[in-house]
Design an enzyme around this catalytic site. Structure first.
Site, PDB file in Angstrom:
ATOM      1  CE1 TYR A 152      -1.948  -3.569   1.202  1.00 41.14           C
ATOM      2  CE2 TYR A 152      -3.693  -4.902   0.243  1.00 41.14           C
ATOM      3  CZ  TYR A 152      -2.655  -4.761   1.127  1.00 41.14           C
ATOM      4  OH  TYR A 152      -2.297  -5.816   1.927  1.00 41.14           O
ATOM      5  CB  SER A 153      -5.435  -4.400  -5.457  1.00 41.46           C
ATOM      6  OG  SER A 153      -5.545  -5.609  -6.175  1.00 41.46           O
TER       7      SER A 153
END
Length: 263
Positions: free
Chosen positions: A158-159
């Protein structure tokens, strides 16, 4: 302050749930004409009907954002219905695996979230920019996340996807600035709601042996303002960046997190 958004045509991806629904309602309240876009039209139809029953103008367009040709078609459908696109708000996205290290994250999980969170925004921006360039006017607001500003252990995929979205935002801002088009990114922190309560807080509570309410309090304690962001906070930031009040702001990441990423 009058944001002067009345009658603006606003194209919103991911408009049906959580912050997406709050953003949709916020633009409707400003008197905008809305194109509500996403893969699951059955989830979008209820909010579209709600808005239309209150006198607002809204159309629903089915679109797989990871398919560039479908994004082009969605933009064309909006132009057919309203004649122009003034604002694009990219809300649609996913959270990817939670609590997995980078080594534990599978290549398939990584590819899936990067494709959705990066490619989807790229395809949609690319689809709407030609008409904005022709008119020498447009606002693009991408909804990213603070984990794309500081990183987060256990949220590598996600990051990475949200760091990539920042690069997309800044590069497009440089390219289309000469055409009077602003491209910015709103970066929410944890946003209160089912995903935060049922996934994030529940996971923390299970690991630490505390209640879910205590887990929420621990998250809030990380923020300067000691409170969790709500959907309306994100919606208000989107309104600001979509309006000419922010005419001299482009290429920025605006954290809406109570003071975490920037402090």
């Amino acid at each position: 302050m009058d944001l002067k958004l009345t009658d603006k045509v606003v194209f919103i991806t991911g408009p049906a749930k959580g912050m997406g629904a709050a953003i949709t309602r916020a633009f409707a309240a400003e008197g905008c004409k809305l194109a509500l876009v996403g893969r699951d039209t059955s989830a979008i139809e209820p909010i579209a009907e709600e808005l239309k029953s209150n006198g607002h103008s809204a159309i629903v367009i089915g679109c797989d954002l990871t398919d560039a040709s479908r994004c082009d078609a969605a933009a064309a459908r909006t132009l057919e219905a309203f004649g122009r696109i003034d604002v694009l708000v990219n809300v649609a996205g996913g959270s990817g695996p939670m609590g997995k290290t980078g080594v534990e994250t599978t290549p398939e999980e990584f590819d899936e979230i990067v494709t959705l969170n990066m490619n989807g925004c790229f395809h949609m921006i690319r689809a709407v920019l030609p008409t904005m360039i022709d008119r020498r006017y447009g606002k693009v607001v991408n909804v990213g996340g603070t984990f794309g500003m500081k990183g987060r252990a256990g949220r590598l995929a996600y990051s990475a996807s949200k760091w990539g979205l920042r690069g997309i935002t800044k590069s497009f801002a440089l390219e289309v600035g000469p055409h009077n088009i602003n491209v910015n990114c709103v970066a929410p922190g944890m946003v209160d709601g089912p995903r935060f309560r049922d996934k994030v807080c529940r996971t923390m509570a299970g690991k630490l042996g505390i209640s879910e309410a205590e887990a929420a309090e621990r998250h809030a304690a990380d923020y300067a303002l000691r409170r969790i962001t709500v959907d309306e906070d994100v919606a208000n930031a989107c309104l600001f960046l979509a309006s000419d009040v922010s005419r001299q702001i482009t290429g920025v990441d605006l954290p809406v997190d109570g003071g975490w990423a920037a402090l």
